[in-house]
Design an enzyme around this catalytic site. Structure first.
Site, PDB file in Angstrom:
ATOM      1  N   THR A  71      47.980 -51.604  -6.441  1.00 32.97           N
ATOM      2  CA  THR A  71      47.541 -52.265  -7.495  1.00 32.97           C
ATOM      3  C   THR A  71      48.558 -51.605  -8.782  1.00 32.97           C
ATOM      4  O   THR A  71      49.020 -52.584  -9.699  1.00 32.97           O
ATOM      5  CB  THR A  71      45.995 -52.151  -8.117  1.00 32.97           C
ATOM      6  OG1 THR A  71      45.326 -52.071  -6.814  1.00 32.97           O
ATOM      7  CG2 THR A  71      45.688 -52.915  -9.086  1.00 32.97           C
ATOM      8  N   ASP A 258      48.601 -60.653  -4.386  1.00 35.47           N
ATOM      9  CA  ASP A 258      47.907 -59.589  -3.877  1.00 35.47           C
ATOM     10  C   ASP A 258      47.161 -59.874  -2.303  1.00 35.47           C
ATOM     11  O   ASP A 258      46.799 -60.903  -1.966  1.00 35.47           O
ATOM     12  CB  ASP A 258      46.620 -58.882  -5.069  1.00 35.47           C
ATOM     13  CG  ASP A 258      46.080 -57.842  -4.795  1.00 35.47           C
ATOM     14  OD1 ASP A 258      46.713 -57.150  -3.939  1.00 35.47           O
ATOM     15  OD2 ASP A 258      45.224 -57.558  -5.537  1.00 35.47           O
ATOM     16  N   GLU A 259      46.838 -58.635  -1.771  1.00 36.50           N
ATOM     17  CA  GLU A 259      46.141 -58.941  -0.492  1.00 36.50           C
ATOM     18  C   GLU A 259      46.837 -60.074   0.481  1.00 36.50           C
ATOM     19  O   GLU A 259      46.127 -60.789   0.774  1.00 36.50           O
ATOM     20  CB  GLU A 259      44.663 -59.123  -0.815  1.00 36.50           C
ATOM     21  CG  GLU A 259      44.103 -58.164  -1.719  1.00 36.50           C
ATOM     22  CD  GLU A 259      43.720 -56.886  -0.961  1.00 36.50           C
ATOM     23  OE1 GLU A 259      44.088 -56.640   0.136  1.00 36.50           O
ATOM     24  OE2 GLU A 259      42.931 -56.204  -1.598  1.00 36.50           O
ATOM     25  N   GLN A 289      44.906 -53.716   7.079  1.00 36.60           N
ATOM     26  CA  GLN A 289      43.573 -53.933   6.248  1.00 36.60           C
ATOM     27  C   GLN A 289      43.286 -55.488   6.336  1.00 36.60           C
ATOM     28  O   GLN A 289      42.417 -55.769   5.511  1.00 36.60           O
ATOM     29  CB  GLN A 289      44.056 -53.299   4.984  1.00 36.60           C
ATOM     30  CG  GLN A 289      43.827 -52.027   4.695  1.00 36.60           C
ATOM     31  CD  GLN A 289      43.602 -51.433   3.338  1.00 36.60           C
ATOM     32  OE1 GLN A 289      42.552 -51.753   2.585  1.00 36.60           O
ATOM     33  NE2 GLN A 289      44.816 -50.770   2.887  1.00 36.60           N
ATOM     34  N   ARG A 635      38.437 -45.186   2.866  1.00 37.70           N
ATOM     35  CA  ARG A 635      37.877 -45.222   1.643  1.00 37.70           C
ATOM     36  C   ARG A 635      37.660 -43.763   1.170  1.00 37.70           C
ATOM     37  O   ARG A 635      37.160 -43.604   0.096  1.00 37.70           O
ATOM     38  CB  ARG A 635      36.630 -46.022   1.865  1.00 37.70           C
ATOM     39  CG  ARG A 635      36.569 -47.540   2.173  1.00 37.70           C
ATOM     40  CD  ARG A 635      37.552 -48.375   1.382  1.00 37.70           C
ATOM     41  NE  ARG A 635      38.723 -48.292   2.027  1.00 37.70           N
ATOM     42  CZ  ARG A 635      39.922 -48.548   1.553  1.00 37.70           C
ATOM     43  NH1 ARG A 635      39.830 -48.939   0.113  1.00 37.70           N
ATOM     44  NH2 ARG A 635      40.954 -48.790   2.091  1.00 37.70           N
TER      45      ARG A 635
END
Length: 794
Positions: A71, A258-259, A289, A635
Site C-alpha cells: 500500500t 490494487d490486488e 494471495q 497475518r
DNA sequence: CTATTCTATATATCA
DNA sequence: TATAGAATAG
C-alpha cells in the site's frame, strides 16, 4: 512529513470535456516539477519500493509479497505522479476492490501530499468507477442515467421470475444455480450473445442462454443493472463507441490497480481497453494471495502480465516488514509447494522469534477452550486483545469459539458477516424509500407489499402481476387500477388501498421534508418499526439500531435520490471500533490485516483444505486453499498458533478428522508441537461431553499429521529431512493417498470384523485402505474413519 | 391468509 | 445443528 503542495487542481475540472488535454506537459508544469522539493515522500523506501514508485512510464507489475509495503508503494506512487507534475489528481485512475481499500488509499495519499488528494475523482472500486462511467453514457447502452443497481437478492428474485416465465420448474432448476452461471459468464466478460456454444445449454435442457438473454432484457425494462453489468456494460459501451473509449484513454494518463491477483476476466478486459493507448498501467498484487478463484478471479491475469503487456517492468517486493523469522519461514515453505506461482522469497531482518505452534485437541469444543485459555493467559501478560485474531476457514467454526469467549467474558468482535446494506431490515427500509422515490420500482414494491404483514400474500400479488403484465404497467399502477374493481376480496382490497394512499402521501411529502425525516416517518407509519419492536427475538433490538443508523446516515446526502444512488455501493457499517477486543473472522476476511498473535483453528483435512474446494477445482482448488493458509500465517507479526481437532461436528454430525496436510507442509525447524494439557477435560464441567465416552483418550495423537509432527520434533536436532509428498503429481487423488499411506503399518482390521467407535458406536468394517477403514455403523451409518479411532470388538 | 410443521441443505465475499 | 423455504393445517 511532506508539505502539502500547491497544485493546479484547485482549478475545477471541466466536467464534460473528457478530451480536455491535461496541462502536465506544459511549460508551467515542467517548471513546477523542477522546483519541486526533494521528494521527501521517497525517504524511507527501500530500493525495490522506490523503483516501483519511480517507474512511472509503461506497464509495471509490482509483485508485492505479504507485509512488504504494498500500500505504501501504491500511495507513494500516486503522490509522486502528482508531486512531479506528471499528472493531476483527476488524471489518475486508481482501482481497488473494496471501498475500504479505496478510502484508506485516499487518506494515505492525503497524508503524503495534502488535501490535493481530494481531487482524485477516479480513485475507487471497479464497480463505483464503472457506475460513474455508465451514468454518463447510460442512454448508449439502453439505460437511463438513474438506473438502479440490484443487490444479490433482487437479482435472485428477478431470475426466479424469468425462470417461471419460461415455464421451467424452479425447483428442478433453482434460481441460485442460474445466478451463478450468469455471474460466471459476466465474470468472464461474456454477454448473452457471446457465450460459447457448448455452455449455452448448461441450464434447464439448453435454456441457459435464452434465460440469460431474457434476464438482461428484464433488467433493461426495469432500468436496472446487476453488479456484473457495471463492468460488462462499460465494455460494451467502449467496444461500440470507440470515440468514447478514446476519451477515457486520454483522460487516464496513469492507471493503478490494487490486488491485481483478484481481477477477473471482465476486469482485465476493462483495464486492457483503457491501457491500450497510453500503456501507463501499474498493477500491484501477489499471486500467493489469490484466494478468490471461486468467484471468478483469474490468477492467470497476474501470471501472464508481461505477456499481455509486452515490455512490462516486473518488480518484486520481498522484504517483509511484518513477521518474525519462524513465521515467515513457515509461510514461505508452505507456499513453495504450490506449482502455479511466479515465485518470490520473502525475507526479514527481524529476529527468528517464536516458532509456529501446533496443538491438537480432542474435539472442536476442546479446541475452542484451549484457544480461549491461551488468550486469557496472553491477556494476563498484558498482550492487548486488539492484537489477537482468530482466523477460521468457514464461518460455521465461529460459533463454538464465540460461545467459549462469551463464557469466559473475553470481549470479541466478529469481522465480516453480512454487510450493513445486505441486512434484511436495511433492504426493507430501502425498498420503501425506493418505491416512494420511484413508484415503478417493481422489485422494491414486491419486497415490501406484505412487510409487515398486511394480508397481501402471494395470491394478491399474483393478481397484481397478471394485470401488470397484461397492461404492461408497473405493479403500483396495476394495483391502483385493481383497488377500483372488485376483483379482490374486501380485506386485501382495503389493505392495498391504504398502502397506495400512504405511498402517495409520502411521495408528496418527499418534496418538502428532509429525506431522513421522511424515512423516519415512512418506517413508522408503515408499521415497519412496530413490527420489529413487537418481535422479541434476540436480534430485533440490533435491527432497530441498524434502522436508526440508516436514518442517521441519510443526513449526509443532499436528497433522497442521491442517497439511493450511492447507498448500495458506498454504505458500510462504521467499523472504526478500536476498542480492546479479540477479532474473529474468516481467513478471507483477514486479507490485508495484521495482528501480533494469530490463532488458526481447524487445520483438518476436509475443513482446511476444504473438501468442496478440492472436489470442485482439484489441484487448483488445493493450491488456492494453500494460499489461504499462507495468507493466514502471514497475518501474524509475532505468534502464529495452529490447531486441529480430532473430532468435529459437521452439519450436526460428529466426524473424526485427520490433521491437515498443510501441517505436513510446514518446515520442522520453525514449528513446535505443543502438548495439550494432559488433564484437559477430566471430570465433567468444561470438558468435552465425549470425554466420558472416550476409552482411549490418547488416540487423537495417533493421526498421521500428528505422528509426523512429532517425528519432526525428534529429528530437529539431527537436522534430518523428512519425507514430503513433493514428487507426487496430479490432482487430489494423490493427495488423498498421502494421508492414507503416511502411517507406516497396514491396518490390522479385517473386512467384516466388528469394531467399536467412541462416537459412532458399534459397526462392521466394509473396507480397509491403509489405515483408513470404511465402517457401516449400526446407528450412524457408513463412515470413513482412521483405524486408531476404533476398537476391535469380540 | 397466516401459523405451524416439515424438509432440504450446508465455503469463502465483494461490489 | 440451524435455517430457510415449502407444504400443510387451521
Amino acid at each position: 512529513m511532506v508539505a502539502p503542495m500547491n497544485q493546479p487542481e484547485s482549478r475545477p475540472e471541466p466536467q464534460d470535456d473528457l478530451t480536455h488535454e491535461p496541462a502536465s506537459g506544459s511549460l508551467s508544469a515542467r517548471a513546477r516539477a523542477a522546483v519541486a522539493p526533494q521528494s521527501p515522500y521517497l525517504a524511507g523506501l527501500n530500493p525495490e519500493q522506490r523503483a516501483a514508485v519511480e517507474a512511472t512510464e509503461g506497464p509495471v507489475l509490482v509483485l508485492a509479497g505479504a507485509g512488504t509495503g504494498k500500500t505504501r508503494v501504491l500511495t507513494t506512487r500516486i503522490a509522486h505522479l502528482i508531486a512531479t507534475g506528471k499528472a493531476r489528481p483527476f488524471d489518475i485512475l486508481a482501482v481497488t476492490f473494496t471501498n475500504k481499500a479505496a478510502r484508506e488509499m485516499r487518506e494515505r495519499v492525503a497524508a503524503l501530499i495534502g488535501p490535493v488528494a481530494e481531487g482524485m475523482q477516479w480513485l475507487g472500486t471497479f464497480h463505483s468507477i464503472g457506475t460513474k462511467i455508465l451514468r454518463r453514457h447510460a442512454e448508449l447502452v439502453g439505460l437511463r442515467s438513474d438506473f438502479t443497481i440490484l443487490g444479490t437478492d433482487d437479482q435472485l428474485r428477478l431470475m426466479k421470475q424469468v425462470i417461471e416465465a419460461e415455464g421451467i420448474d424452479e425447483k428442478r432448476w433453482p434460481a441460485r444455480q442460474l445466478a451463478s452461471l450468469i455471474d460466471g459468464w459476466k465474470n468472464r466478460g461474456l454477454g448473452p450473445a457471446q457465450i460459447p456454444a457448448g455452455e449455452a445449454g448448461a441450464f434447464a435442457q439448453g435454456k441457459g442462454g435464452k434465460l440469460y438473454t431474457a434476464y438482461q432484457d428484464r433488467l433493461k425494462v426495469l432500468n436496472a443493472v446487476d453488479f456484473g453489468d457495471l463492468l460488462l456494460e462499460c465494455l460494451r459501451l467502449w467496444r461500440e463507441h470507440p470515440d468514447i473509449l478514446q476519451q477515457y484513454q486520454n483522460r487516464f494518463r496513469y492507471m493503478l490497480v490494487d490486488e491485481y491477483q483478484d481481477t477477473n476476466v471482465a476486469q482485465y478486459l476493462w483495464l486492457r481497453l483503457l491501457a491500450q493507448a497510453r500503456k501507463n498501467l501499474c498493477c500491484v498484487g501477489d499471486d500467493d494471495q489469490s484466494i478468490y478463484g471461486w468467484r471468478g478471479a483469474e490468477v492467470d491475469n497476474i501470471l501472464r502480465f508481461d505477456h499481455d503487456f509486452p515490455g512490462a517492468t516486473v518488480i518484486r517486493l520481498e522484504r517483509n516488514y511484518r513477521s518474525t523469522g519462524h513465521i515467515l519461514a513457515a509461510a514461505s515453505f508452505l507456499i513453495a509447494k504450490n506449482q502455479g506461482r511466479l515465485g518470490k522469497t520473502l525475507r526479514t531482518e527481524d529476529e527468528p522469534g517464536e516458532k509456529v505452534t501446533i496443538t491438537g485437541a480432542w474435539d472442536s469444543e476442546d479446541e475452542a477452550r484451549l484457544i480461549c485459555e491461551e488468550i486469557e493467559a496472553l491477556h494476563a501478560k498484558r498482550h492487548p486483545l486488539s492484537e489477537i485474531a482468530i482466523l477460521v476457514r468457514i464461518s460455521a467454526q465461529m460459533r463454538e469459539i464465540e460461545e467459549r469467549l462469551v463464557t469466559l467474558g473475553v470481549p470479541y468482535r466478529v469481522i465480516g458477516g453480512p454487510r450493513f446494506y445486505e441486512r434484511a431490515e436495511i433492504r426493507d427500509a430501502l425498498a420503501y424509500l425506493r418505491v416512494v422515490n420511484q413508484p415503478a420500482d417493481d422489485l422494491a414494491f414486491e419486497r415490501i407489499v406484505n412487510v409487515p404483514k398486511r394480508g397481501l400474500g402471494d395470491a394478491t400479488v399474483q393478481v397484481l402481476h397478471n394485470h401488470a403484465r397484461a397492461a404492461r404497467v408497473p405493479l403500483t399502477e396495476a394495483a391502483r387500477f385493481i383497488v377500483e374493481t372488485d376483483e379482490l376480496k374486501p380485506k386485501p382490497r382495503g389493505a392495498l388501498r391504504d398502502l397506495l394512499i400512504s405511498f402517495g402521501r409520502w411521495a408528496k411529502l418527499s418534496e418538502t421534508m428532509t429525506q431522513s425525516d421522511l424515512a423516519q416517518m415512512v418506517l413508522e407509519e408503515s408499521g415497519y418499526t412496530d413490527m420489529w419492536q413487537k418481535d422479541k427475538s434476540a436480534d430485533a433490538a440490533g435491527r432497530l439500531e441498524n434502522l436508526k443508523e440508516l436514518v442517521r446516515s441519510m443526513e449526509e446526502f443532499p436528497d433522497l435520490q442521491s442517497f439511493l444512488e450511492h447507498v448500495s455501493l458506498v454504505m458500510e457499517a462504521n467499523e472504526t471500533d478500536t476498542s480492546e477486543r479479540v477479532s474473529l473472522m474468516t481467513l478471507h476476511a483477514a486479507k490485508g490485516l495484521e495482528f501480533n498473535t494469530v490463532f488458526l483453528p481447524g487445520w483438518e483435512e476436509g475443513l482446511f483444505p476444504n473438501q468442496r474446494a478440492l472436489d470442485e477445482s482439484g489441484r487448483a482448488g488445493l493450491e488456492e486453499e494453500r494460499r489461504l493458509a499462507h495468507v493466514g500465517l502471514t497475518r501474524a507479526r509475532r505468534m502464529a498458533k495452529i490447531y486441529f481437532a480430532s473430532n468435529r461436528r459437521i452439519h450436526g454430525l460428529w466426524n473424526s478428522t485427520v490433521p491437515s496436510r498443510f501441517i505436513d507442509d510446514l518446515p520442522e525447524a520453525s514449528v513446535e508441537i505443543v502438548e495439550a494439557p494432559a488433564n484437559f477435560s477430566q471430570g465433567g464441567f468444561g470438558g468435552s461431553r465425549f470425554d466420558r465416552m472416550a476409552p482411549f483418550s490418547g488416540s487423537s495423537y495417533q493421526t498421521p499429521g500428528w505422528q509426523r509432527a512429532q517425528a519432526h520434533r525428534a529429528q530437529t536436532e539431527s537436522g534430518s529431512t523428512f519425507a514430503r509428498g513433493g514428487e507426487r503429481r496430479g490432482p487430489m487423488l494423490i493427495e488423498g493417498e498421502l494421508v492414507a499411506k503416511s502411517t507406516g503399518a497396514a491396518s490390522t482390521f479385517a473386512v467384516g470384523g466388528r469394531v467399536l467407535h467412541s462416537k459412532f458406536g458399534p459397526g462392521t468394517v466394509e473396507a480397509v485402505d491403509g489405515n483408513k477403514l470404511t465402517v457401516e455403523f449400526d446407528k450412524a451409518g457408513r463412515k470413513m474413519v482412521l483405524d486408531s479411532f476404533v476398537e476391535r470388538l469380540g
